[in-house]
Scaffold this active site. Structure first.
Site, PDB file in Angstrom:
ATOM      1  CB  ALA A  13      -1.044   0.558   1.004  1.00 50.05           C
ATOM      2  CG  ASP A  16       7.578   3.997  -7.219  1.00 49.59           C
ATOM      3  OD1 ASP A  16       7.356   5.371  -6.736  1.00 49.59           O
ATOM      4  OD2 ASP A  16       7.785   3.070  -8.492  1.00 49.59           O
ATOM      5  CG  LEU A  17       1.736  -0.559  -9.094  1.00 50.22           C
ATOM      6  CD1 LEU A  17       2.127  -0.099 -10.852  1.00 50.22           C
ATOM      7  CD2 LEU A  17       1.135  -2.382  -9.527  1.00 50.22           C
ATOM      8  CG  ASP A  87       6.556 -10.390   9.275  1.00 53.37           C
ATOM      9  OD1 ASP A  87       6.267 -10.892   8.645  1.00 53.37           O
ATOM     10  OD2 ASP A  87       6.952 -10.733  10.495  1.00 53.37           O
ATOM     11  CB  VAL A  88       5.202 -11.561   3.880  1.00 53.19           C
ATOM     12  CG1 VAL A  88       3.894  -9.435   3.477  1.00 53.19           C
ATOM     13  CG2 VAL A  88       6.307 -11.082   3.660  1.00 53.19           C
ATOM     14  CG  ASP A 179       1.099  -7.569 -19.815  1.00 52.99           C
ATOM     15  OD1 ASP A 179       1.528  -6.469 -20.291  1.00 52.99           O
ATOM     16  OD2 ASP A 179       1.892  -8.261 -20.414  1.00 52.99           O
ATOM     17  CG  HIS A 180       1.727  -1.724 -17.647  1.00 50.86           C
ATOM     18  ND1 HIS A 180       2.682  -1.974 -17.355  1.00 50.86           N
ATOM     19  CD2 HIS A 180       1.552  -0.426 -18.525  1.00 50.86           C
ATOM     20  CE1 HIS A 180       3.486  -1.487 -18.553  1.00 50.86           C
ATOM     21  NE2 HIS A 180       3.412  -0.604 -18.443  1.00 50.86           N
ATOM     22  CG  HIS A 242       5.622  -4.714 -20.635  1.00 50.19           C
ATOM     23  ND1 HIS A 242       3.723  -5.080 -20.402  1.00 50.19           N
ATOM     24  CD2 HIS A 242       5.764  -4.032 -20.373  1.00 50.19           C
ATOM     25  CE1 HIS A 242       4.418  -4.576 -19.173  1.00 50.19           C
ATOM     26  NE2 HIS A 242       6.020  -4.558 -18.985  1.00 50.19           N
ATOM     27  CE  LYS A 342      13.867  -0.301 -18.024  1.00 51.23           C
ATOM     28  NZ  LYS A 342      12.998   0.818 -17.721  1.00 51.23           N
ATOM     29  CE  LYS A 347       6.967   5.866 -22.123  1.00 49.33           C
ATOM     30  NZ  LYS A 347       7.563   4.267 -21.343  1.00 49.33           N
TER      31      LYS A 347
HETATM   32  C1  BG6 Z   1       7.220  -1.854 -16.556  1.00 45.10           C
HETATM   33  C2  BG6 Z   1       8.708  -2.618 -16.589  1.00 45.10           C
HETATM   34  O1  BG6 Z   1       6.867  -3.351 -17.431  1.00 45.10           O
HETATM   35  O2  BG6 Z   1       7.297  -1.330 -18.207  1.00 45.10           O
HETATM   36  C3  BG6 Z   1       9.353  -1.101 -16.825  1.00 45.10           C
HETATM   37  O3  BG6 Z   1       9.251  -2.755 -15.975  1.00 45.10           O
HETATM   38  C4  BG6 Z   1       9.294  -0.152 -18.553  1.00 45.10           C
HETATM   39  O4  BG6 Z   1      11.433  -1.581 -16.744  1.00 45.10           O
HETATM   40  C5  BG6 Z   1       7.268  -0.173 -17.839  1.00 45.10           C
HETATM   41  O5  BG6 Z   1       9.424   1.035 -17.302  1.00 45.10           O
HETATM   42  C6  BG6 Z   1       6.989   0.570 -19.233  1.00 45.10           C
HETATM   43  O6  BG6 Z   1       5.741   1.218 -19.316  1.00 45.10           O
HETATM   44  P1  BG6 Z   1       5.241   2.209 -20.518  1.00 45.10           P
HETATM   45  O7  BG6 Z   1       3.574   2.004 -19.982  1.00 45.10           O
HETATM   46  O8  BG6 Z   1       6.179   3.292 -19.615  1.00 45.10           O
HETATM   47  O9  BG6 Z   1       5.897   1.709 -21.811  1.00 45.10           O
END
Ligand code: BG6
Length: 491
Positions: A13, A16-17, A87-88, A179-180, A242, A342, A347
């Site tokens: 909680a 960072d995420l 405590d996990v 997987d975002h 991804h 990277k 970007k």
């Molecule tokens: C994450 C990686 O899954 O995706 C990061 O762990 C990466 O290293 C990030 O920076 C990239 O995501 P996005 O949405 O910014 O392209």
């Protein structure tokens, strides 16, 4: 549409995420009326003291990363948050958690619906899942779902182990592996572009497409994540999840229905058709890179090996380029070129579908500027598509000139599309697992990636081999040149 009532138990909680993505996304759902009023969030962490502190934390996150500054709404939202220090590895801790969760369940009339969200250090994923069962938290009359962040294992073997652990407590259809990228607007659009357009679907195969290029470049370096990243590298961090997901969406057969099972099973077939590359040929198909010092947006930056917590002789790749072949009827002979890294020049995530040249182009003569037809899918930061065509250049004579037809979702809707996490949280609350990764996909993509890592890890590379701020090592260009292609610029 409002989602069903639910308790969200959030591990990590104060991470960072949660701060950057989860709280602002959940808040957006709340504001849009997509979250039931009957919801409660239990934030589990170690560094705070009480509910009030967590609520402040959440408020701060929304003010910093969210889109609203309305204190009244934010306070109403954060009143649903409860804190539990935890405590996990300690059963007693889970028992306390259960008491709190059971209480909130009654208070908010949640019907026993529970989402367990693991947004914490992956080393604890398995342990937490086991405890959730052993200490009775998964014992509920409502639905129970596990949302699990990446990385899902470090290789196939560790992924199997983790999967076995979590399967003791949750069925496959209760597991939501994040997987975002699958939550991104334009990644979700791939299917629609393909399957709802008469002008693309018939051409979407090896008779008309010459190659497909997927680029996901970042300008960021390793930041403060070297402890994780140096053991992972670009292939595990970006490709296994991804990039492979984008490949499957571009290559899959049309599903017979738009249901989770049908779509996933088509994606799995793509992964099963990926041509395995023999260890001795790895270098012909895959290129790795690591950034050296250079310039990003006019600013000097250090090389990867000089970053905090990175060993001076690190052999970890921060760049990956590869040629993937899918051995099935539709795709035989069409290379899928994939690159990510990277500290690159921009970007950007883009997919370029390059169509074959027509057999005899009448305008192929001096003075004509003929270009191949391209369909570009802009995933980020722009969202939209561009279609590259040839037309007659206005004026005397018959000379061609390339043009672009553009569609941008941002332009049309005049607003940002929802953040990936907002969509994924909403899907999970409603029980739609389509945009999450099935175990079979995880296993097959690890299997593919493991072959490459095995070779790379045993052979030290000559690093650094690309300067920060560039588009990667020259070997990545050669990879396409030997097939007669080149990367389409993404800038
Ligand atoms: C994450 C990686 O899954 O995706 C990061 O762990 C990466 O290293 C990030 O920076 C990239 O995501 P996005 O949405 O910014 O392209």
């Amino acid at each position: 549409v409002e989602s069903p009532s639910s308790l969200i138990l959030l591990f990590g909680a104060t991470g960072d995420l949660a701060k950057r993505k989860l709280y602002p996304s959940l808040y957006n759902l709340y504001i849009k009326g997509q979250l039931s009023d009957r919801f409660a969030v239990v934030g589990v962490a170690r560094r705070l003291k009480n509910d009030a502190e967590l609520r402040e934390w959440v408020k701060d996150s929304i003010l910093t990363y969210g889109e609203s500054e309305n204190e009244k709404d934010i306070n109403a939202f954060t009143s649903h948050f409860y804190y539990q220090s935890h405590d996990v590895t300690d059963s007693a801790s889970y028992k306390q958690l259960k008491t709190l969760v059971d209480r909130l369940d009654k208070e908010y009339e949640l019907g026993g619906n529970r989402i367990f969200y693991l947004a914490m250090s992956p080393e604890f994923f398995g342990t937490v899942a086991e405890h959730l069962k052993e200490d009775g938290l998964t014992d509920t009359n409502g639905f129970k779902r596990l949302v699990i962040e990446k990385p899902f294992g470090h290789d196939l073997q560790s992924a199997i182990k983790l999967n076995n652990q979590i399967r003791k407590a949750f069925d496959e259809d209760e597991i939501y592996r994040i997987d975002h990228y699958l939550g991104k607007e334009m990644v979700q659009n791939i299917e629609v572009i393909r399957f709802s357009n008469a002008i693309f679907e018939p051409l979407w195969n090896n008779r008309y497409i010459s190659n497909i290029q997927i680029t996901s470049s970042e300008t960021l370096g390793v930041e403060e994540r070297a402890n994780y990243y140096d053991k992972s590298g670009a292939i595990r961090d970006m490709v296994q999840n991804h990039m492979m997901q984008m490949v499957t969406l571009l290559a899959m057969e049309p599903p017979i229905k738009l249901t989770t099972d049908e779509i996933r099973s088509e994606k799995v077939k793509v992964l099963r058709a990926l041509r395995p590359v023999d260890k001795k040929n790895i270098h012909d198909y895959f290129v790795r890179g690591q950034y050296g010092k250079g310039q990003i947006n006019g600013k000097e930056v250090v090389g990867y090996r000089q970053e905090m917590n990175v060993p001076e002789d690190s052999n970890t790749e921060t760049y990956f380029a590869g040629k993937l072949l899918i051995d099935n009827f539709r795709w035989a002979g069409v290379p899928f070129y994939v690159r990510t890294g990277k500290r690159m020049a921009a970007k950007s995530t883009k997919i370029v579908i390059q169509f074959k040249d027509i057999p005899m182009n009448l305008y192929f003569k001096t003075g004509s500027n003929l270009k191949p037809n391209l369909l570009v899918i802009h995933i980020q930061p722009d969202e939209g598509i561009t279609l590259h065509l040839n037309v007659k250049k206005a004026g005397q004579g018959i000379v061609t000139t390339p043009i672009k037809l553009k569609y941008s979702t941002k332009g049309v809707d005049g607003m940002n599309t929802p953040e990936a996490y907002e969509k994924l949280l909403y899907d999970c609350l409603r029980g739609d697992a389509t945009n999450f990764t099935h175990w079979d996909e995880v296993a097959l993509s690890w299997q593919f990636v493991d072959e490459i890592s095995a070779v790379w890890e045993n052979e030290p590379a000559v690093f650094p081999n690309y300067p920060a701020g560039s588009m990667g090592p020259k070997e990545a260009d050669l990879l396409l040149e030997k097939d007669g292609f080149s990367w389409w610029s993404i800038i």
